[in-house]
Design a protein around this motif. Structure first.
Motif, short mmCIF file in Angstrom:
data_model
loop_
_atom_site.label_atom_id
_atom_site.label_comp_id
_atom_site.label_asym_id
_atom_site.label_seq_id
_atom_site.Cartn_x
_atom_site.Cartn_y
_atom_site.Cartn_z
N UNK A 1 37.62 42.61 43.40
CA UNK A 1 36.26 42.49 42.84
C UNK A 1 35.85 41.02 42.75
N UNK A 2 36.73 40.18 42.20
CA UNK A 2 36.41 38.75 42.03
C UNK A 2 36.03 38.10 43.35
N UNK A 3 36.72 38.47 44.42
CA UNK A 3 36.49 37.88 45.73
C UNK A 3 35.41 38.57 46.55
N UNK A 4 34.94 39.72 46.09
CA UNK A 4 33.99 40.53 46.86
C UNK A 4 32.66 39.78 47.05
N UNK B 1 49.11 49.33 35.52
CA UNK B 1 48.23 49.68 34.41
C UNK B 1 46.78 49.38 34.76
N UNK B 2 45.90 50.19 34.18
CA UNK B 2 44.47 49.93 34.33
C UNK B 2 44.13 48.60 33.70
N UNK C 1 27.64 47.45 40.85
CA UNK C 1 28.05 48.86 40.96
C UNK C 1 28.39 49.26 42.40
N UNK C 2 27.91 48.49 43.35
CA UNK C 2 28.17 48.80 44.77
C UNK C 2 29.58 48.39 45.21
N UNK C 3 30.32 47.72 44.35
CA UNK C 3 31.68 47.30 44.71
C UNK C 3 32.61 48.48 44.47
N UNK C 4 33.24 49.00 45.52
CA UNK C 4 34.00 50.27 45.42
C UNK C 4 35.18 50.28 44.45
N UNK C 5 35.81 49.14 44.18
CA UNK C 5 37.00 49.15 43.32
C UNK C 5 36.66 49.27 41.84
N UNK D 1 45.23 44.09 40.83
CA UNK D 1 44.97 43.80 42.25
C UNK D 1 43.52 44.12 42.59
N UNK D 2 43.04 45.27 42.12
CA UNK D 2 41.66 45.65 42.41
C UNK D 2 40.66 44.75 41.69
N UNK D 3 41.03 44.25 40.51
CA UNK D 3 40.16 43.31 39.81
C UNK D 3 40.03 42.02 40.63
#
Length: 140
Positions: A109-112, A36-37, A66-70, A104-106
């Motif tokens: 982002x957290x670790x980016x 799920x989103x 905004x530069x974070x691709x996920x 998973x993508x969130x």
């Protein structure tokens, strides 16, 4: 043109095989869990509430994310001038709302590194942060 019994049997066999393959593929797709989103909504209260320079700096920092691709969508805002009601909390200074394809993508982002740099460069601005993460319930 007449179709022989042998040709008819071959067509039926091919048709049956096609239906079986289609059914197998549909079962495999149905068995694969759909992730799920995820909506990530963050509210910031500034150490110096109402300070325009601090608010602008925080908004500029959020825009770098905004530069974070996920990140599928990013909205940045401030309290709206809507009707004052008991259920409306407009005490925050800045908010951001993000949409991810899944949890998973969130986490990505957290670790980016861009997110980590944002926190490091802007955390001195806020006194309080509240996060609401929501898993989207798919339509049926």
């Amino acid at each position: 043109m007449e179709t022989s019994r042998r040709e008819l049997a071959a067509m039926m066999a091919l048709g049956g095989a096609g239906m079986a393959l289609s059914s197998t593929q549909a079962s495999a797709q149905a068995a694969t869990p759909v992730q799920a989103k995820l909506v990530h909504h963050v509210f910031f209260w500034l150490k110096r509430p109402g300070n325009q320079a601090d608010r602008d700096q925080l908004i500029a920092g959020l825009r770098t994310l905004r530069a974070i691709p996920v990140i599928r969508d990013l909205q940045i805002g401030v309290p709206a001038s809507t009707e004052k009601r008991d259920v409306v909390d407009s005490s925050f200074d800045v908010s951001e709302l993000m949409v991810f394809d899944n949890a998973v993508e969130q986490k990505v982002y957290q670790d980016h590194e861009i997110h980590q740099a944002f926190v490091k460069s802007c955390e001195h601005l806020w006194a309080k942060v509240v996060v609401y993460d929501m898993q989207v319930v798919p339509d049926r």
